[in-house]
Design an enzyme around this catalytic site. Structure first.
Site, PDB file in Angstrom:
ATOM      1  N   ASN A   9       0.858  -1.218   0.030  1.00 49.59           N
ATOM      2  CA  ASN A   9       0.156   0.001  -0.094  1.00 49.59           C
ATOM      3  C   ASN A   9       0.901   1.376   0.118  1.00 49.59           C
ATOM      4  O   ASN A   9       1.526   1.419   0.967  1.00 49.59           O
ATOM      5  CB  ASN A   9      -0.906  -0.115   1.227  1.00 49.59           C
ATOM      6  CG  ASN A   9      -1.919   1.120   1.465  1.00 49.59           C
ATOM      7  OD1 ASN A   9      -1.968   1.972   0.375  1.00 49.59           O
ATOM      8  ND2 ASN A   9      -2.435   1.296   2.627  1.00 49.59           N
ATOM      9  N   TRP A  10       0.987   1.906  -1.067  1.00 48.28           N
ATOM     10  CA  TRP A  10       2.087   3.187  -1.168  1.00 48.28           C
ATOM     11  C   TRP A  10       1.371   4.275  -0.783  1.00 48.28           C
ATOM     12  O   TRP A  10       2.034   5.259  -0.433  1.00 48.28           O
ATOM     13  CB  TRP A  10       2.288   3.376  -2.774  1.00 48.28           C
ATOM     14  CG  TRP A  10       2.932   2.248  -3.583  1.00 48.28           C
ATOM     15  CD1 TRP A  10       3.464   1.008  -3.085  1.00 48.28           C
ATOM     16  CD2 TRP A  10       3.370   2.221  -4.871  1.00 48.28           C
ATOM     17  NE1 TRP A  10       3.994   0.266  -4.039  1.00 48.28           N
ATOM     18  CE2 TRP A  10       4.300   1.056  -5.018  1.00 48.28           C
ATOM     19  CE3 TRP A  10       3.256   3.274  -5.878  1.00 48.28           C
ATOM     20  CZ2 TRP A  10       4.534   0.895  -6.484  1.00 48.28           C
ATOM     21  CZ3 TRP A  10       3.802   2.946  -7.216  1.00 48.28           C
ATOM     22  CH2 TRP A  10       4.509   1.725  -7.506  1.00 48.28           C
ATOM     23  N   LYS A  11       0.223   4.147  -0.353  1.00 49.58           N
ATOM     24  CA  LYS A  11      -0.410   5.315   0.301  1.00 49.58           C
ATOM     25  C   LYS A  11      -0.141   6.539  -0.658  1.00 49.58           C
ATOM     26  O   LYS A  11      -0.131   6.332  -1.907  1.00 49.58           O
ATOM     27  CB  LYS A  11      -0.119   5.778   1.654  1.00 49.58           C
ATOM     28  CG  LYS A  11      -0.199   4.453   2.378  1.00 49.58           C
ATOM     29  CD  LYS A  11       0.124   4.659   4.079  1.00 49.58           C
ATOM     30  CE  LYS A  11       0.063   3.407   4.844  1.00 49.58           C
ATOM     31  NZ  LYS A  11      -0.286   3.526   6.316  1.00 49.58           N
ATOM     32  N   HIS A  96      -9.442   1.074   4.679  1.00 51.48           N
ATOM     33  CA  HIS A  96      -8.354   1.183   5.337  1.00 51.48           C
ATOM     34  C   HIS A  96      -8.802   2.194   6.386  1.00 51.48           C
ATOM     35  O   HIS A  96      -9.496   3.165   6.333  1.00 51.48           O
ATOM     36  CB  HIS A  96      -7.396   1.700   4.481  1.00 51.48           C
ATOM     37  CG  HIS A  96      -5.921   1.589   5.000  1.00 51.48           C
ATOM     38  ND1 HIS A  96      -5.332   2.706   6.094  1.00 51.48           N
ATOM     39  CD2 HIS A  96      -4.999   0.948   4.856  1.00 51.48           C
ATOM     40  CE1 HIS A  96      -4.268   2.317   6.224  1.00 51.48           C
ATOM     41  NE2 HIS A  96      -3.885   1.378   5.764  1.00 51.48           N
ATOM     42  N   GLU A  98      -7.136   4.652   7.675  1.00 48.82           N
ATOM     43  CA  GLU A  98      -6.931   6.026   7.200  1.00 48.82           C
ATOM     44  C   GLU A  98      -7.961   6.511   6.734  1.00 48.82           C
ATOM     45  O   GLU A  98      -8.446   7.881   6.917  1.00 48.82           O
ATOM     46  CB  GLU A  98      -5.426   6.170   6.589  1.00 48.82           C
ATOM     47  CG  GLU A  98      -4.255   5.979   7.502  1.00 48.82           C
ATOM     48  CD  GLU A  98      -3.070   5.476   6.808  1.00 48.82           C
ATOM     49  OE1 GLU A  98      -3.043   5.641   5.469  1.00 48.82           O
ATOM     50  OE2 GLU A  98      -2.159   4.881   7.349  1.00 48.82           O
ATOM     51  N   GLU A 168      -5.837  -5.210  10.385  1.00 48.13           N
ATOM     52  CA  GLU A 168      -4.617  -4.278  10.724  1.00 48.13           C
ATOM     53  C   GLU A 168      -4.991  -3.356  12.042  1.00 48.13           C
ATOM     54  O   GLU A 168      -5.826  -2.389  11.850  1.00 48.13           O
ATOM     55  CB  GLU A 168      -4.646  -3.235   9.407  1.00 48.13           C
ATOM     56  CG  GLU A 168      -4.407  -3.715   8.154  1.00 48.13           C
ATOM     57  CD  GLU A 168      -3.830  -2.778   7.368  1.00 48.13           C
ATOM     58  OE1 GLU A 168      -2.729  -3.040   6.891  1.00 48.13           O
ATOM     59  OE2 GLU A 168      -4.371  -1.573   6.860  1.00 48.13           O
ATOM     60  N   GLY A 174       2.304   2.096  10.729  1.00 47.39           N
ATOM     61  CA  GLY A 174       2.835   3.165  10.547  1.00 47.39           C
ATOM     62  C   GLY A 174       3.722   3.503  12.017  1.00 47.39           C
ATOM     63  O   GLY A 174       4.529   4.603  12.038  1.00 47.39           O
ATOM     64  N   SER A 214       3.117  -2.371  10.353  1.00 46.61           N
ATOM     65  CA  SER A 214       4.418  -2.568  10.545  1.00 46.61           C
ATOM     66  C   SER A 214       5.074  -3.816  10.427  1.00 46.61           C
ATOM     67  O   SER A 214       5.954  -4.318  11.209  1.00 46.61           O
ATOM     68  CB  SER A 214       4.938  -2.101  12.183  1.00 46.61           C
ATOM     69  OG  SER A 214       4.376  -0.858  12.162  1.00 46.61           O
ATOM     70  N   GLY A 235       2.569  -1.195   4.198  1.00 42.05           N
ATOM     71  CA  GLY A 235       2.803   0.231   3.850  1.00 42.05           C
ATOM     72  C   GLY A 235       4.054   0.733   3.641  1.00 42.05           C
ATOM     73  O   GLY A 235       4.513   0.486   2.550  1.00 42.05           O
ATOM     74  N   GLY A 236       4.848   1.139   4.807  1.00 39.19           N
ATOM     75  CA  GLY A 236       6.321   1.621   4.553  1.00 39.19           C
ATOM     76  C   GLY A 236       7.040   0.629   3.971  1.00 39.19           C
ATOM     77  O   GLY A 236       7.855   1.179   3.049  1.00 39.19           O
TER      78      GLY A 236
HETATM   79  C1  PEP Z   1      -1.020  -0.060   5.970  1.00 36.58           C
HETATM   80  O1  PEP Z   1      -0.984   1.258   5.877  1.00 36.58           O
HETATM   81  O2  PEP Z   1      -1.936  -0.785   5.490  1.00 36.58           O
HETATM   82  C2  PEP Z   1       0.068  -0.434   6.717  1.00 36.58           C
HETATM   83  C3  PEP Z   1       0.210  -1.529   7.283  1.00 36.58           C
HETATM   84  O3  PEP Z   1       1.234   0.251   7.062  1.00 36.58           O
HETATM   85  P1  PEP Z   1       2.634  -0.026   7.745  1.00 36.58           P
HETATM   86  O4  PEP Z   1       3.040  -1.447   6.951  1.00 36.58           O
HETATM   87  O5  PEP Z   1       3.494   1.448   7.328  1.00 36.58           O
HETATM   88  O6  PEP Z   1       2.331  -0.081   9.054  1.00 36.58           O
END
Ligand code: PEP
Length: 251
Positions: A9-11, A96, A98, A168, A174, A214, A235-236
């Site tokens: 997920n590049w956001k 998601h 967010e 999640e 994050g 994470s 994500g990251g």
């Molecule tokens: C996400 O945004 O779906 C996510 C899991 O982010 P991260 O891996 O950065 O925690």
């Protein structure tokens, strides 16, 4: 049997040119590889068509990070599920945390978005998860169950069977604070039990349930080794090809 999936997920990161460079690099590292899981990259809307045209879509699936809750028409700034599909993408991330927190997405809106995704032959990656206070108050199982019930339990078993879930925990997204392998397995097993009670053993066993929060090259193997963890929403770590590839290689 259910699929193992590693989805990035590049956001809201990367210009079009940077995104294409990232997708090209991933395509190159996977060219000689045979991943033991399906690979998905969730890009910003503006990247979808170019990324889908650049990568080997037999190896890399492309996902949008959202779609509209309307089919078409006078909804300025929105992108419909059929538009997403027309780019060559075949997945869409929905619900998601967010989007729920910052854009007010509700269970009812997410139900409509999921219906439209399915109608347009997109696989929804439907996100659920509790915030820290809910876990600390020990209501996390109820929260996750309600999120699934309210948005997804009106679907037929056939339609539900086309949905991928992503657990999640919001406190892990994050933050660098990952759920332990035990916490992930405990919740994933609970989700599968919930699906079994509603749709029966076959649908529950065939549903891929991803973990997100994470997840990185260092912890993916331990998380994915759990019976009910069928991959990750990343994500990251999906923004660096070496890290993302290492997570894919955890399978
Ligand atoms: C996400 O945004 O779906 C996510 C899991 O982010 P991260 O891996 O950065 O925690």
């Amino acid at each position: 049997m259910r699929k193992n999936i590693v989805a990035g997920n590049w956001k809201m990161n990367k210009t079009l040119q940077e995104g294409l460079a990232l997708a090209t690099e991933l395509n190159e590292v996977l060219a000689g590889a045979t991943p033991n899981c399906d690979v998905v990259i969730g890009t910003p809307f503006i990247h979808l068509a170019s990324v889908a045209a650049t990568v080997d879509t037999t190896k890399i699936n492309v996902a949008a990070q959202n779609c509209a809750d309307k089919e078409s028409g006078a909804y300025t700034g929105e992108i419909s599920a059929s538009m997403v599909k027309s780019t060559g993408a075949n997945y869409v991330i929905l619900g998601h945390s967010e989007r729920r927190a910052y854009y007010g997405e509700t269970a009812a809106t997410l139900k409509v978005k999921t219906e439209l995704a399915l109608k347009n032959d997109l696989t929804p990656i439907f996100c659920i998860g509790e915030v820290l206070e809910e876990r600390e108050s020990n209501i996390h199982f109820n929260v996750v169950k309600s999120q699934i019930e309210e948005s997804l339990f009106d679907f037929s078993a056939e339609d539900f069977g086309k949905i991928v879930l992503a657990y999640e925990p919001v406190w892990a997204i994050g933050t660098g604070k990952t759920a332990s392998a035990e916490q992930a397995q405990e919740m994933h097993a609970f989700i599968r039990q919930t699906l079994t009670a509603k749709y029966g053993e076959a649908v529950a066993q065939n549903t891929s349930i991803l973990y997100g929060g994470s997840c990185n090259a260092g912890n993916a193997k331990e998380l994915f080794s759990n019976t009910d963890v069928d991959g990750g929403l990343i994500g990251g770590a999906s923004l660096k090809v070496a890290d993302f590839k290492a997570i894919i290689d955890a399978f």
